[in-house]
Design a protein around this motif. Structure first.
Motif, PDB file in Angstrom:
ATOM      1  N   ILE A 121       0.849  -1.191   0.000  1.00 35.97           N
ATOM      2  CA  ILE A 121       0.000   0.000   0.000  1.00 35.97           C
ATOM      3  C   ILE A 121       0.885   1.243   0.000  1.00 35.97           C
ATOM      4  O   ILE A 121       1.797   1.348   0.829  1.00 35.97           O
ATOM      5  N   PRO A 122       0.648   2.191  -0.895  1.00 42.11           N
ATOM      6  CA  PRO A 122       1.472   3.413  -0.908  1.00 42.11           C
ATOM      7  C   PRO A 122       1.418   4.124   0.438  1.00 42.11           C
ATOM      8  O   PRO A 122       0.398   4.072   1.135  1.00 42.11           O
ATOM      9  N   PRO A 123       2.504   4.793   0.824  1.00 42.18           N
ATOM     10  CA  PRO A 123       2.521   5.480   2.125  1.00 42.18           C
ATOM     11  C   PRO A 123       1.791   6.811   2.083  1.00 42.18           C
ATOM     12  O   PRO A 123       1.625   7.410   1.024  1.00 42.18           O
ATOM     13  N   LEU A 124       1.341   7.243   3.249  1.00 41.36           N
ATOM     14  CA  LEU A 124       0.793   8.584   3.428  1.00 41.36           C
ATOM     15  C   LEU A 124       1.886   9.505   3.941  1.00 41.36           C
ATOM     16  O   LEU A 124       2.853   9.042   4.564  1.00 41.36           O
ATOM     17  N   PRO A 125       1.755  10.809   3.726  1.00 44.26           N
ATOM     18  CA  PRO A 125       2.708  11.732   4.370  1.00 44.26           C
ATOM     19  C   PRO A 125       2.586  11.616   5.877  1.00 44.26           C
ATOM     20  O   PRO A 125       1.502  11.338   6.406  1.00 44.26           O
ATOM     21  N   LYS A 155      -1.577   6.554  -7.059  1.00 47.24           N
ATOM     22  CA  LYS A 155      -0.973   5.210  -7.094  1.00 47.24           C
ATOM     23  C   LYS A 155      -2.028   4.136  -6.852  1.00 47.24           C
ATOM     24  O   LYS A 155      -1.983   3.061  -7.460  1.00 47.24           O
ATOM     25  N   ILE A 156      -2.967   4.412  -5.960  1.00 42.89           N
ATOM     26  CA  ILE A 156      -4.027   3.445  -5.704  1.00 42.89           C
ATOM     27  C   ILE A 156      -4.935   3.310  -6.921  1.00 42.89           C
ATOM     28  O   ILE A 156      -5.371   2.208  -7.278  1.00 42.89           O
ATOM     29  N   SER A 157      -5.204   4.423  -7.596  1.00 47.25           N
ATOM     30  CA  SER A 157      -6.151   4.417  -8.716  1.00 47.25           C
ATOM     31  C   SER A 157      -5.669   3.591  -9.897  1.00 47.25           C
ATOM     32  O   SER A 157      -6.485   3.151 -10.716  1.00 47.25           O
ATOM     33  N   VAL A 158      -4.348   3.387 -10.026  1.00 45.02           N
ATOM     34  CA  VAL A 158      -3.821   2.596 -11.150  1.00 45.02           C
ATOM     35  C   VAL A 158      -3.460   1.174 -10.732  1.00 45.02           C
ATOM     36  O   VAL A 158      -2.995   0.389 -11.559  1.00 45.02           O
ATOM     37  N   HIS A 159      -3.676   0.850  -9.453  1.00 42.98           N
ATOM     38  CA  HIS A 159      -3.371  -0.504  -8.983  1.00 42.98           C
ATOM     39  C   HIS A 159      -4.507  -1.443  -9.379  1.00 42.98           C
ATOM     40  O   HIS A 159      -5.678  -1.143  -9.135  1.00 42.98           O
ATOM     41  N   PRO A 160      -4.200  -2.578  -9.990  1.00 41.74           N
ATOM     42  CA  PRO A 160      -5.264  -3.457 -10.493  1.00 41.74           C
ATOM     43  C   PRO A 160      -6.172  -4.034  -9.414  1.00 41.74           C
ATOM     44  O   PRO A 160      -7.321  -4.386  -9.704  1.00 41.74           O
ATOM     45  N   VAL A 161      -5.692  -4.151  -8.191  1.00 42.75           N
ATOM     46  CA  VAL A 161      -6.500  -4.699  -7.104  1.00 42.75           C
ATOM     47  C   VAL A 161      -7.050  -3.590  -6.208  1.00 42.75           C
ATOM     48  O   VAL A 161      -8.251  -3.511  -5.939  1.00 42.75           O
ATOM     49  N   LEU A 162      -6.182  -2.725  -5.738  1.00 41.70           N
ATOM     50  CA  LEU A 162      -6.588  -1.680  -4.790  1.00 41.70           C
ATOM     51  C   LEU A 162      -7.621  -0.738  -5.393  1.00 41.70           C
ATOM     52  O   LEU A 162      -8.505  -0.241  -4.683  1.00 41.70           O
ATOM     53  N   SER A 163      -7.520  -0.491  -6.688  1.00 40.11           N
ATOM     54  CA  SER A 163      -8.461   0.442  -7.315  1.00 40.11           C
ATOM     55  C   SER A 163      -9.878  -0.102  -7.351  1.00 40.11           C
ATOM     56  O   SER A 163     -10.836   0.644  -7.585  1.00 40.11           O
TER      57      SER A 163
END
Length: 414
Positions: A121-125, A155-163
């Motif tokens: 999962i991409p990090p948050l600031p 990054k989430i929007s282009v992830h095949p699962v997370l999106s």
């Protein structure tokens, strides 16, 4: 920012939860800096690979903008507009707008992590920043955070699962997230995971697949390397700004001296003063661009290294659970048929975890390589331009002295 910088840590989170150079004999303080005639930028443009995600198959586009400050009786916080455009049929509208505060971004990330423990999962600031770097609700801080939150959702929007996560859909569409926040495991699930992780770390894994051992080795070394580069970059930016402060005192000192001197020396001193001022402006801009272009990417991947370590621990926990049950089955201490079902289920769970991590690891490596390369290429180009412009400033000063009619000792050069 990482804790390398001096000062106490403040919790600032409001939520808990070319033109070719033409030499001139004089320099104007206001106009753009010249470019050295030897500029490589004048000779070629560095070709870059297209690093944008393919737009052909994308059907979800998310942006974060328009931060607004909200003040209540007990707190002050920032809300950001999240605008979604999509062609997906499961959305009620092709365009949806909601407003979210930081803690709701954090909620989304926690739910994604709970639902997909072996995806990266991409990090948050971070919620924490360093004293002396920003003030509470400083415009630069808010802008930096807005860009980081935008990048998180991109990054989430282009992830095949997370999106495709229902939690993401709720985050993007629900005007009020409160009902959704009350659903799901949440804190106690994370506490249980922590307890299991501690227990498994004491017992250890019997055997870790070589590919995941290699990933672990890479992550450990990557974490050390990226953290070192991040810290040194912060120090360089800080020293650049200190240098600019010195130049702001240095240039005027020449101007004051020039007032005392008659004739040619006065003009020389004023020329030095103008050159120092122009180089100072360029150095200040360089420090700002390092802060906006290179540092955010470096620090994002410092945070990513922590995420990677957590994902690997969760994969190891799944394997450890499988090994415990498998050992119990071998010992036949309980009903073997029931235990066999549990072992089979855990074996399937472990295989799914391995497949998920294996695919996401490849995707993460590719994205990291593109992000870091683009940041360093941009920084290299900017460094080149900085030194060329400063060189051109001093070349112009030297030329002005060689063309000075009051200096018969200096003959103009061809």
């Amino acid at each position: 920012m990482a804790a390398e910088l001096s000062g106490a840590v403040l919790d600032l989170e409001e939520d808990e939860d070319l033109e070719v150079f033409t030499k001139k004999p004089s320099l104007a303080v206001s106009g753009p800096l010249p470019t050295s005639p030897s500029s490589m930028t004048n000779q070629y443009h560095l070709e870059r690979e297209d690093q944008e995600e393919s737009q052909v198959e994308r059907d979800l586009f998310i942006s974060v903008d328009n931060p607004e400050s909200h003040v209540t009786a007990i707190e002050t916080f920032i809300m950001y507009r999240v605008l979604t455009r999509t062609t997906r049929g499961d959305f009620d509208s092709s365009e949806v707008e909601v407003r979210r505060r930081y803690q709701e971004f954090s909620w989304l990330r926690s739910r994604l992590e709970e639902s997909h423990p072996t995806l990266i999962i991409p990090p948050l600031p971070e919620k924490f920043v360093m004293k002396g770097m920003v003030e509470r609700f400083n415009d630069d801080f808010i802008e930096t955070r807005k860009k980081a939150l935008h990048r998180f959702l991109q990054k989430i929007s282009v992830h095949p699962v997370l999106s495709r996560s229902p939690h993401l859909k709720a985050f993007l569409t629900a005007q009020d997230l409160t009902p959704h926040k009350k659903q799901g495991p949440g804190l106690f699930s994370r506490m249980g995971e922590t307890v299991r992780s501690m227990a498994h770390s004491v017992r250890g894994l019997r055997s870790r697949a070589e590919e995941f051992a290699s990933i672990q080795d890479y992550v450990d070394q990557f974490s050390n390397s990226i953290s070192s580069v991040d810290k040194v970059t912060q120090r360089i930016i800080r020293e650049h700004r200190e240098y600019v402060d010195e130049l702001k005192q240095y240039g005027p000192a020449y101007s004051q001296w020039a007032e005392l001197e008659p004739g040619g020396l006065s003009e020389v001193l004023r020329g030095v003063s103008r050159s120092v001022e122009l180089c100072g402006q360029e150095t200040e801009q360089r420090a700002q661009e390092l802060s906006e272009t290179l540092l955010p990417v470096l620090h994002e991947y410092v945070l990513c290294s922590d995420t990677l370590k957590a994902v690997l621990r969760r994969r190891d926990n799944i394997q450890a659970d499988f090994e415990v049950k498998k050992d119990a089955l071998a010992a036949r201490k309980v009903d073997p048929e029931t235990l066999q079902e549990e072992v089979d289920l855990l074996a399937e769970h472990l295989e799914q975890a391995n497949v998920s991590l294996r695919g996401d690891w490849s995707r993460w490596r590719s994205g990291m390589s593109s992000d870091v390369r683009a940041a360093f290429v941009s920084t290299a180009e900017r460094n080149q331009q900085h030194y060329e412009k400063c060189l051109a400033v001093w070349e112009s000063f030297l030329l002005s002295q060689k063309m000075d009619p009051h200096r018969p000792d200096l003959e103009p050069t061809s």
